[in-house]
Design an enzyme around this catalytic site. Structure first.
Site, short mmCIF file in Angstrom:
data_model
loop_
_atom_site.label_atom_id
_atom_site.label_comp_id
_atom_site.label_asym_id
_atom_site.label_seq_id
_atom_site.Cartn_x
_atom_site.Cartn_y
_atom_site.Cartn_z
N ARG A 73 38.68 28.07 34.11
CA ARG A 73 39.12 29.11 33.18
C ARG A 73 40.52 29.47 33.63
O ARG A 73 40.73 30.00 34.72
CB ARG A 73 38.19 30.33 33.25
CG ARG A 73 38.67 31.57 32.48
CD ARG A 73 38.78 31.31 30.98
NE ARG A 73 39.16 32.54 30.26
CZ ARG A 73 40.42 32.89 29.99
NH1 ARG A 73 41.44 32.14 30.38
NH2 ARG A 73 40.67 34.00 29.33
N HIS A 110 45.02 33.82 34.19
CA HIS A 110 45.28 34.77 33.10
C HIS A 110 45.10 36.20 33.59
O HIS A 110 44.69 36.44 34.73
CB HIS A 110 44.32 34.51 31.93
CG HIS A 110 42.90 34.88 32.24
ND1 HIS A 110 42.07 34.09 33.00
CD2 HIS A 110 42.16 35.98 31.93
CE1 HIS A 110 40.89 34.67 33.13
NE2 HIS A 110 40.91 35.82 32.50
N HIS A 159 44.44 40.49 31.69
CA HIS A 159 44.18 41.21 30.43
C HIS A 159 44.20 42.72 30.61
O HIS A 159 44.33 43.22 31.72
CB HIS A 159 42.88 40.75 29.77
CG HIS A 159 41.82 40.31 30.72
ND1 HIS A 159 41.14 41.17 31.51
CD2 HIS A 159 41.36 39.06 31.02
CE1 HIS A 159 40.27 40.49 32.24
NE2 HIS A 159 40.38 39.21 31.98
N GLU A 216 37.59 43.52 34.40
CA GLU A 216 36.57 42.48 34.21
C GLU A 216 35.54 42.56 35.33
O GLU A 216 35.88 42.44 36.50
CB GLU A 216 37.24 41.10 34.21
CG GLU A 216 36.27 39.93 34.26
CD GLU A 216 36.98 38.58 34.15
OE1 GLU A 216 38.03 38.51 33.49
OE2 GLU A 216 36.48 37.60 34.74
N HIS A 241 43.98 36.44 37.55
CA HIS A 241 42.86 35.77 38.19
C HIS A 241 42.55 34.43 37.54
O HIS A 241 43.08 34.11 36.47
CB HIS A 241 41.63 36.68 38.17
CG HIS A 241 41.30 37.21 36.81
ND1 HIS A 241 41.86 38.37 36.31
CD2 HIS A 241 40.49 36.76 35.82
CE1 HIS A 241 41.39 38.61 35.10
NE2 HIS A 241 40.56 37.64 34.76
N GLU A 299 37.52 37.98 24.87
CA GLU A 299 37.80 36.85 25.75
C GLU A 299 38.84 35.92 25.12
O GLU A 299 39.45 35.09 25.80
CB GLU A 299 36.49 36.10 26.03
CG GLU A 299 36.61 34.80 26.78
CD GLU A 299 37.30 34.92 28.14
OE1 GLU A 299 37.26 36.01 28.73
OE2 GLU A 299 37.90 33.92 28.58
MN MN Z 1 39.50 37.36 32.88
#
Ligand code: MN
Ligand code: MN
Length: 414
Positions: free
Chosen positions: A120, A123, A125, A129, A168, A191
């Site tokens: 993943r 990124h 946000h 999280e 992360h 997401e």
């Molecule tokens: Mn994340």
């Protein structure tokens, strides 16, 4: 007078006993008598269809609610099971946001799978999280707001928490990658709109990249022009090497970004179940999310209780359960939950969860709060003058003396 026992007797066919049907005082007296308890005719509790038999079987409590259910409440059930998946090489994700699940204004839920080596993308946000690993293993990396790096491996039953804005990544490990559930501390989060490192590189002039990183612009000739989001990568080396590689400069974060909830000491334990709690008191970085992992043995009930400081977002991990939520009105609504389903209870509304299967029921309650708080109904009533309680419920004081006075979590306790 009717007996309480009579009220609760409903045959397997859904018919209500004659004495129960007389008990029209249940429910809101201002409304026409409501609930199965007031449905007297023989055909009332049949549903000739059309219907999906498979779905009907999943929701016996919606088909034929317990006779004590009354009124109407916002839908408190959702599921990852029928949420559309975004699939890429390396893994997939699906989500349930407030757009899909109106009641859930504090939490967005994401269910994600990463293959062995599946990444993943790096990124960050707007929302914090929080996550629980439900299968396999994953390596997480994060940089805190003081510029201190952190790398760790998480396994089934472990949590992580990344504060809003702290960048992360996640990568599935061997032998078969991982699956997990993420909660963002905002019902409007998604997401699919995170800030991706590849997007920023692709949308920055090469000469600015050159100046920013202190290398020639040609170094960026092969950057991807579309974002990666999830992609198949190579399995990382051992954890010690990754830690050594990121730890060349800068300090170490004072608190871990992961917590081994599944193997932590129980907060409550009885014959019928276990509660494990993670909040900012033991999982220090998790300042906006508290969680309680609840296991209910067959025949057990997560006791009648409520949470004074936050809504409860639930993810059902295994087994079969039935939750009833109580509100003013009166309102009482019962729904059935299976693995992969989501439940939601507004702050302060009374609720209990029964194990309706013959295996352990396990779910996790997630709260947008720094601390886990609950009020147990029996704990309240056994710490109130017995004569006062007896006058309310027409129950004698000797009976009240037998009620649990230690908020056992899951009943029966012995
Ligand atoms: Mn994340
Ligand atoms: Mn609860």
């Amino acid at each position: 007078m009717f007996s309480r026992r009579d009220v609760l007797v409903v045959s397997a066919a859904g018919a209500v006993t004659a004495s129960a049907a007389k008990a029209a005082s249940f429910g809101n007296p201002d409304l026409p008598p409501q609930g199965a308890i007031n449905a007297k005719g023989p055909g009332n509790l049949r549903d000739p269809g059309p219907q999906s038999e498979a779905l009907a079987k999943q929701f016996p409590s919606a088909q034929f609610p317990p006779p004590t259910d009354v009124g109407g409440m916002p839908m408190d059930w959702a599921s990852f099971n029928n949420a559309p998946k975004r699939v890429q090489n390396g893994g997939w994700a699906r989500q349930v946001t407030q757009e899909d699940f109106a009641i859930s204004d504090t939490i967005t839920g994401v269910n994600m799978r990463l293959t062995a080596g599946g990444i993943r993308e790096l990124h960050w946000h707007q929302a914090a999280e929080w996550a629980i690993m439900t299968y396999g293993s994953c390596r997480v990396t994060v940089l805190d707001a003081e510029g201190r790096p952190y790398v760790a491996d998480v396994n089934e039953g472990d949590l992580w928490y990344f504060p809003a804005g702290q960048p992360h990544s996640l990568q599935g490990l061997g032998p078969d990658g991982c699956e997990f559930v993420i909660c963002f501390d905002d019902g409007d989060a998604s997401e699919f709109n995170t800030l991706l490192v590849t997007d920023w590189f692709a949308h920055t002039p090469p000469e600015v990249l050159a100046k920013n990183f202190g290398v020639p612009a040609e170094a960026f000739a092969k950057i991807p022009l579309q974002n990666l989001w999830i992609f198949q990568g190579k399995l990382p080396g051992d954890l010690a090497s990754d830690r050594a590689a990121v730890g060349k400069t800068g300090g170490v974060p004072p608190h871990p970004f992961i917590f081994r909830l599944g193997s932590s000491a129980p907060a409550k334990e009885s014959k019928s179940g276990v509660l494990r709690v993670a909040d900012s008191r033991n999982f220090n970085v998790s300042t906006t999310i508290a969680a309680a992992l609840v296991t209910v043995r067959p025949g057990g009930v997560r006791e009648m209780h409520w949470h004074p400081n936050a809504d409860e977002w639930q993810y059902y991990i295994k087994g079969k359960g039935r939750m009833t939520v109580f509100n003013t009105g009166p309102n009482a609504m019962t729904m059935d939950f299976n693995a992969g389903d989501i439940g939601y209870v507004k702050k302060n509304l009374g609720h209990y969860v029964e194990n309706t299967g013959d295996t352990d029921l396990q779910f996790i309650g997630v709260f947008r709060a720094s601390r886990y708080e609950e009020i147990s109904l029996s704990n309240w009533l056994t710490h109130t003058p017995p004569a006062l309680v007896a006058q309310h419920l027409n129950v004698d004081e000797a009976t009240i003396a037998e009620w649990p006075d230690n908020a056992p979590g899951v009943m029966p306790k012995a």
